[in-house]
Design a protein around this motif. Sequence first.
Motif, mmCIF file in Angstrom:
data_model
loop_
_atom_site.group_PDB
_atom_site.id
_atom_site.type_symbol
_atom_site.label_atom_id
_atom_site.label_comp_id
_atom_site.label_asym_id
_atom_site.label_seq_id
_atom_site.Cartn_x
_atom_site.Cartn_y
_atom_site.Cartn_z
ATOM 1 N N MET A 99 0.824 -1.222 0.000
ATOM 2 C CA MET A 99 0.000 0.000 0.000
ATOM 3 C C MET A 99 0.851 1.263 0.000
ATOM 4 N N ARG A 100 2.010 1.223 0.672
ATOM 5 C CA ARG A 100 2.879 2.402 0.693
ATOM 6 C C ARG A 100 3.340 2.751 -0.713
ATOM 7 N N PHE A 101 3.430 1.753 -1.574
ATOM 8 C CA PHE A 101 3.833 2.001 -2.957
ATOM 9 C C PHE A 101 2.634 2.269 -3.864
ATOM 10 N N LEU A 102 1.593 1.477 -3.725
ATOM 11 C CA LEU A 102 0.535 1.453 -4.729
ATOM 12 C C LEU A 102 -0.642 2.378 -4.434
ATOM 13 N N LYS A 103 -0.898 2.667 -3.175
ATOM 14 C CA LYS A 103 -1.959 3.586 -2.765
ATOM 15 C C LYS A 103 -3.345 3.169 -3.244
ATOM 16 N N ASN A 104 -3.512 1.894 -3.565
ATOM 17 C CA ASN A 104 -4.796 1.392 -4.049
ATOM 18 C C ASN A 104 -4.980 -0.011 -3.484
ATOM 19 N N VAL A 105 -6.085 -0.216 -2.778
ATOM 20 C CA VAL A 105 -6.321 -1.481 -2.085
ATOM 21 C C VAL A 105 -6.332 -2.662 -3.061
ATOM 22 N N LEU A 141 3.778 14.096 9.617
ATOM 23 C CA LEU A 141 4.154 12.865 8.926
ATOM 24 C C LEU A 141 3.295 12.628 7.687
ATOM 25 N N GLU A 142 1.992 12.875 7.786
ATOM 26 C CA GLU A 142 1.100 12.659 6.635
ATOM 27 C C GLU A 142 1.470 13.584 5.479
ATOM 28 N N GLU A 143 1.850 14.813 5.798
ATOM 29 C CA GLU A 143 2.257 15.752 4.744
ATOM 30 C C GLU A 143 3.531 15.269 4.059
ATOM 31 N N VAL A 144 4.453 14.724 4.836
ATOM 32 C CA VAL A 144 5.694 14.188 4.265
ATOM 33 C C VAL A 144 5.367 12.994 3.370
ATOM 34 N N LYS A 145 4.519 12.078 3.849
ATOM 35 C CA LYS A 145 4.138 10.909 3.047
ATOM 36 C C LYS A 145 3.477 11.334 1.741
ATOM 37 N N ASN A 146 2.561 12.298 1.823
ATOM 38 C CA ASN A 146 1.879 12.780 0.615
ATOM 39 C C ASN A 146 2.859 13.439 -0.345
ATOM 40 N N ALA A 147 3.826 14.151 0.192
ATOM 41 C CA ALA A 147 4.831 14.793 -0.664
ATOM 42 C C ALA A 147 5.698 13.742 -1.353
ATOM 43 N N ILE A 148 6.047 12.675 -0.653
ATOM 44 C CA ILE A 148 6.837 11.593 -1.256
ATOM 45 C C ILE A 148 6.078 10.991 -2.435
ATOM 46 N N VAL A 149 4.778 10.775 -2.253
ATOM 47 C CA VAL A 149 3.948 10.197 -3.313
ATOM 48 C C VAL A 149 3.941 11.080 -4.554
ATOM 49 N N SER A 150 4.027 12.400 -4.358
ATOM 50 C CA SER A 150 3.945 13.307 -5.508
ATOM 51 C C SER A 150 5.286 13.507 -6.220
ATOM 52 N N LEU A 151 6.367 12.926 -5.694
ATOM 53 C CA LEU A 151 7.657 13.004 -6.390
ATOM 54 C C LEU A 151 7.582 12.219 -7.690
ATOM 55 N N SER A 152 8.440 12.567 -8.636
ATOM 56 C CA SER A 152 8.489 11.777 -9.868
ATOM 57 C C SER A 152 8.964 10.371 -9.513
ATOM 58 N N ASP A 153 8.525 9.369 -10.298
ATOM 59 C CA ASP A 153 8.825 7.965 -9.989
ATOM 60 C C ASP A 153 10.312 7.728 -9.769
ATOM 61 N N LYS A 154 11.128 8.368 -10.584
ATOM 62 C CA LYS A 154 12.577 8.153 -10.513
ATOM 63 C C LYS A 154 13.113 8.461 -9.121
ATOM 64 N N TYR A 155 12.575 9.494 -8.484
ATOM 65 C CA TYR A 155 13.026 9.875 -7.155
ATOM 66 C C TYR A 155 12.173 9.234 -6.064
ATOM 67 N N SER A 165 5.653 -4.579 -6.284
ATOM 68 C CA SER A 165 4.974 -3.275 -6.308
ATOM 69 C C SER A 165 5.598 -2.355 -7.349
ATOM 70 N N ILE A 166 6.906 -2.316 -7.374
ATOM 71 C CA ILE A 166 7.599 -1.457 -8.334
ATOM 72 C C ILE A 166 7.360 -1.950 -9.756
ATOM 73 N N ASP A 167 7.426 -3.254 -9.956
ATOM 74 C CA ASP A 167 7.155 -3.807 -11.288
ATOM 75 C C ASP A 167 5.735 -3.473 -11.734
ATOM 76 N N PHE A 168 4.788 -3.556 -10.815
ATOM 77 C CA PHE A 168 3.400 -3.220 -11.137
ATOM 78 C C PHE A 168 3.296 -1.759 -11.569
ATOM 79 N N LEU A 169 3.928 -0.874 -10.810
ATOM 80 C CA LEU A 169 3.878 0.554 -11.149
ATOM 81 C C LEU A 169 4.562 0.827 -12.487
#
Length: 180
Positions: free
Chosen positions: A34-40, A114-128, A79-83
């Motif tokens: 879930m930390r990677f995919l954000k979709n149940v 912490l939630e703001e940091v997690k959300n910011a990580i999700v919005s980074l480009s995939d490479k980063y 998870s990464i392969d799926f993305l």
Amino acid sequence: MLHSELVARCKANDRKAQLKLYKHYCEGMFCVAMRFLKNVDDAEDVLQESFIKAFQKMEQYKGEVTFGAWLKRIVVNGSIDFLKSKRERTVALDEGYMHVTDDDNWEVDEGIGLEEVKNAIVSLSDKYKYVVQLFLVEGYDHSEIAEILNISETASRTRLLRGKGQLKELLKTLNYGARS
């Protein structure tokens, strides 16, 4: 039953032992996905595929790391392969020429949660995003990240440094936006 005995029985294709191991690790590995995919639904799919792969490749588990760490790596890779499979196009960048500095300062402004940091990580480009998540959230080092993402350690360090820069900028913008 001892954990090592349970793993040994799984290697012998004991379905009851596999079910016990599944129940023991299912929730934690679902959280990793879930930390990677954000979709149940996607996380459940990757989780199931990861357990199938793990049980099919049990003979490859040599006990050099804990079974949980071995399984977590399968879930992270899945998870990464799926993305990657969902992404429509990829731009390759040779990062071997870049100069890397180690910067261990991960401090952010007060008031950023912490939630703001997690959300910011999700919005980074995939490479980063993948490197930052694997390093900060999952606790992998650069050699492990390089192996998982099939990049050099230098590229891993560079992407972490740049990802951290992007992350700090996103959080700064978020923080300044909150004060307006």
